[in-house]
Design a protein around this motif. Sequence first.
Motif, PDB file in Angstrom:
ATOM      1  N   GLN A  25       0.848  -1.179   0.000  1.00 15.54           N
ATOM      2  CA  GLN A  25       0.000   0.000   0.000  1.00 15.54           C
ATOM      3  C   GLN A  25       0.888   1.235   0.000  1.00 15.54           C
ATOM      4  O   GLN A  25       1.784   1.361   0.834  1.00 15.54           O
ATOM      5  CB  GLN A  25      -0.934   0.012   1.209  1.00 15.54           C
ATOM      6  CG  GLN A  25      -2.075   0.996   1.017  1.00 15.54           C
ATOM      7  CD  GLN A  25      -2.847   1.269   2.313  1.00 15.54           C
ATOM      8  OE1 GLN A  25      -2.371   0.964   3.389  1.00 15.54           O
ATOM      9  NE2 GLN A  25      -4.017   1.858   2.168  1.00 15.54           N
ATOM     10  N   CYS A  26       0.636   2.123  -0.955  1.00 17.45           N
ATOM     11  CA  CYS A  26       1.414   3.355  -1.045  1.00 17.45           C
ATOM     12  C   CYS A  26       1.036   4.257   0.130  1.00 17.45           C
ATOM     13  O   CYS A  26      -0.140   4.479   0.388  1.00 17.45           O
ATOM     14  CB  CYS A  26       1.122   4.053  -2.374  1.00 17.45           C
ATOM     15  SG  CYS A  26       1.870   5.687  -2.492  1.00 17.45           S
ATOM     16  N   VAL A  27       2.050   4.748   0.846  1.00 22.04           N
ATOM     17  CA  VAL A  27       1.760   5.580   2.027  1.00 22.04           C
ATOM     18  C   VAL A  27       1.247   6.967   1.644  1.00 22.04           C
ATOM     19  O   VAL A  27       0.735   7.696   2.485  1.00 22.04           O
ATOM     20  CB  VAL A  27       2.989   5.753   2.961  1.00 22.04           C
ATOM     21  CG1 VAL A  27       3.330   4.448   3.632  1.00 22.04           C
ATOM     22  CG2 VAL A  27       4.173   6.329   2.206  1.00 22.04           C
ATOM     23  N   MET A  28       1.381   7.320   0.357  1.00 22.88           N
ATOM     24  CA  MET A  28       0.981   8.662  -0.042  1.00 22.88           C
ATOM     25  C   MET A  28      -0.443   8.711  -0.574  1.00 22.88           C
ATOM     26  O   MET A  28      -1.257   9.499  -0.127  1.00 22.88           O
ATOM     27  CB  MET A  28       1.943   9.181  -1.092  1.00 22.88           C
ATOM     28  CG  MET A  28       2.266  10.622  -0.895  1.00 22.88           C
ATOM     29  SD  MET A  28       3.642  11.065  -1.904  1.00 22.88           S
ATOM     30  CE  MET A  28       2.774  11.732  -3.290  1.00 22.88           C
ATOM     31  N   CYS A  29      -0.735   7.835  -1.551  1.00 21.64           N
ATOM     32  CA  CYS A  29      -2.091   7.849  -2.122  1.00 21.64           C
ATOM     33  C   CYS A  29      -2.975   6.777  -1.491  1.00 21.64           C
ATOM     34  O   CYS A  29      -4.163   6.696  -1.796  1.00 21.64           O
ATOM     35  CB  CYS A  29      -2.034   7.684  -3.633  1.00 21.64           C
ATOM     36  SG  CYS A  29      -1.327   6.109  -4.148  1.00 21.64           S
ATOM     37  N   HIS A  30      -2.384   5.947  -0.646  1.00 22.93           N
ATOM     38  CA  HIS A  30      -3.106   4.897   0.094  1.00 22.93           C
ATOM     39  C   HIS A  30      -3.742   3.850  -0.809  1.00 22.93           C
ATOM     40  O   HIS A  30      -4.687   3.177  -0.402  1.00 22.93           O
ATOM     41  CB  HIS A  30      -4.153   5.505   1.037  1.00 22.93           C
ATOM     42  CG  HIS A  30      -3.572   6.483   2.004  1.00 22.93           C
ATOM     43  ND1 HIS A  30      -2.649   6.123   2.963  1.00 22.93           N
ATOM     44  CD2 HIS A  30      -3.738   7.820   2.121  1.00 22.93           C
ATOM     45  CE1 HIS A  30      -2.301   7.196   3.644  1.00 22.93           C
ATOM     46  NE2 HIS A  30      -2.927   8.245   3.143  1.00 22.93           N
ATOM     47  N   PHE A  71       6.234   3.699  -1.602  1.00 23.02           N
ATOM     48  CA  PHE A  71       5.609   4.653  -2.520  1.00 23.02           C
ATOM     49  C   PHE A  71       5.416   4.013  -3.882  1.00 23.02           C
ATOM     50  O   PHE A  71       6.295   3.287  -4.364  1.00 23.02           O
ATOM     51  CB  PHE A  71       6.485   5.902  -2.679  1.00 23.02           C
ATOM     52  CG  PHE A  71       6.654   6.682  -1.408  1.00 23.02           C
ATOM     53  CD1 PHE A  71       5.880   7.789  -1.150  1.00 23.02           C
ATOM     54  CD2 PHE A  71       7.591   6.281  -0.462  1.00 23.02           C
ATOM     55  CE1 PHE A  71       6.033   8.511   0.022  1.00 23.02           C
ATOM     56  CE2 PHE A  71       7.742   6.992   0.721  1.00 23.02           C
ATOM     57  CZ  PHE A  71       6.953   8.112   0.959  1.00 23.02           C
ATOM     58  N   CYS A  72       4.276   4.328  -4.534  1.00 21.63           N
ATOM     59  CA  CYS A  72       4.008   3.806  -5.876  1.00 21.63           C
ATOM     60  C   CYS A  72       4.708   4.699  -6.907  1.00 21.63           C
ATOM     61  O   CYS A  72       5.092   5.825  -6.596  1.00 21.63           O
ATOM     62  CB  CYS A  72       2.499   3.761  -6.129  1.00 21.63           C
ATOM     63  SG  CYS A  72       1.737   5.380  -6.299  1.00 21.63           S
ATOM     64  N   PRO A  73       4.877   4.214  -8.165  1.00 19.80           N
ATOM     65  CA  PRO A  73       5.588   5.022  -9.172  1.00 19.80           C
ATOM     66  C   PRO A  73       5.013   6.427  -9.385  1.00 19.80           C
ATOM     67  O   PRO A  73       5.781   7.395  -9.393  1.00 19.80           O
ATOM     68  CB  PRO A  73       5.507   4.170 -10.438  1.00 19.80           C
ATOM     69  CG  PRO A  73       5.390   2.771  -9.930  1.00 19.80           C
ATOM     70  CD  PRO A  73       4.579   2.861  -8.656  1.00 19.80           C
ATOM     71  N   PRO A  74       3.682   6.602  -9.575  1.00 23.81           N
ATOM     72  CA  PRO A  74       3.183   7.979  -9.777  1.00 23.81           C
ATOM     73  C   PRO A  74       3.515   8.898  -8.605  1.00 23.81           C
ATOM     74  O   PRO A  74       3.895  10.053  -8.802  1.00 23.81           O
ATOM     75  CB  PRO A  74       1.670   7.812  -9.904  1.00 23.81           C
ATOM     76  CG  PRO A  74       1.447   6.385 -10.218  1.00 23.81           C
ATOM     77  CD  PRO A  74       2.573   5.616  -9.645  1.00 23.81           C
ATOM     78  N   CYS A  75       3.402   8.401  -7.392  1.00 26.80           N
ATOM     79  CA  CYS A  75       3.688   9.236  -6.236  1.00 26.80           C
ATOM     80  C   CYS A  75       5.165   9.573  -6.181  1.00 26.80           C
ATOM     81  O   CYS A  75       5.541  10.680  -5.788  1.00 26.80           O
ATOM     82  CB  CYS A  75       3.244   8.553  -4.949  1.00 26.80           C
ATOM     83  SG  CYS A  75       1.447   8.553  -4.752  1.00 26.80           S
ATOM     84  N   ARG A  76       6.016   8.630  -6.579  1.00 24.45           N
ATOM     85  CA  ARG A  76       7.441   8.950  -6.580  1.00 24.45           C
ATOM     86  C   ARG A  76       7.725  10.081  -7.564  1.00 24.45           C
ATOM     87  O   ARG A  76       8.534  10.962  -7.291  1.00 24.45           O
ATOM     88  CB  ARG A  76       8.286   7.735  -6.952  1.00 24.45           C
ATOM     89  CG  ARG A  76       9.769   8.051  -6.807  1.00 24.45           C
ATOM     90  CD  ARG A  76      10.656   6.983  -7.341  1.00 24.45           C
ATOM     91  NE  ARG A  76      10.485   6.796  -8.774  1.00 24.45           N
ATOM     92  CZ  ARG A  76      11.242   5.998  -9.498  1.00 24.45           C
ATOM     93  NH1 ARG A  76      12.195   5.293  -8.910  1.00 24.45           N
ATOM     94  NH2 ARG A  76      11.047   5.874 -10.777  1.00 24.45           N
TER      95      ARG A  76
HETATM   96 ZN   LIG Z   1       0.918   6.317  -4.431  1.00 28.67          ZN
END
Ligand SMILES: [Zn+2]
Length: 154
Positions: free
Chosen positions: A4-9, A25-30
């Motif tokens: 689970q991405c900590v930014m977009c959840h 973190f997922c690629p878009p959030c990175r």
């Molecule tokens: Zn994300």
Amino acid sequence: MSYQCVMCHKAMDGEPALKNGAGTFCPPCREVIRTRLAEAMAARRQARLGPDGRPTCTWCGRAIKDGQAGVCQTCDGHRDWVLKTVRRTDRLARYVARIEEKEAPERTAREQLREQTRRRFEEQKPLPLAAPDPVAQRLERVEAMLAKMLEAWS
Ligand SMILES: [Zn+2]
Ligand SMILES: [Zn+2]
């Protein structure tokens, strides 16, 4: 693996694009983090520019040549002398403190004038600034933690 991405959840499959003390973190959030970091660095660079938009020395305020980082050659050369002196005695520090105190009102006035001049210059040449958005605001907390790692990548 899934995470689970900590930014977009969002729940994501595959390898996280970034993993550190703040979480995964997922690629878009990175990419968002990268962009924000680049903007922050550009803003920091911009803050060091003189009224005419050219980079200046952080010590003496004179214009510096392209490629020089932050401090002009003269000030950089004097740094060794300053260090040598203050390691031997606190006389220089006391002298500087005295002058600093005495000239504080003038210095503050000059700083304000510089700031006004720079603001006028920036109003003439507005920078393309990204509108603040909630994602970006959430990001600010993790940015500090990530800064070092991302700087190493670029
Ligand atoms: Zn994300
Ligand atoms: Zn200088």
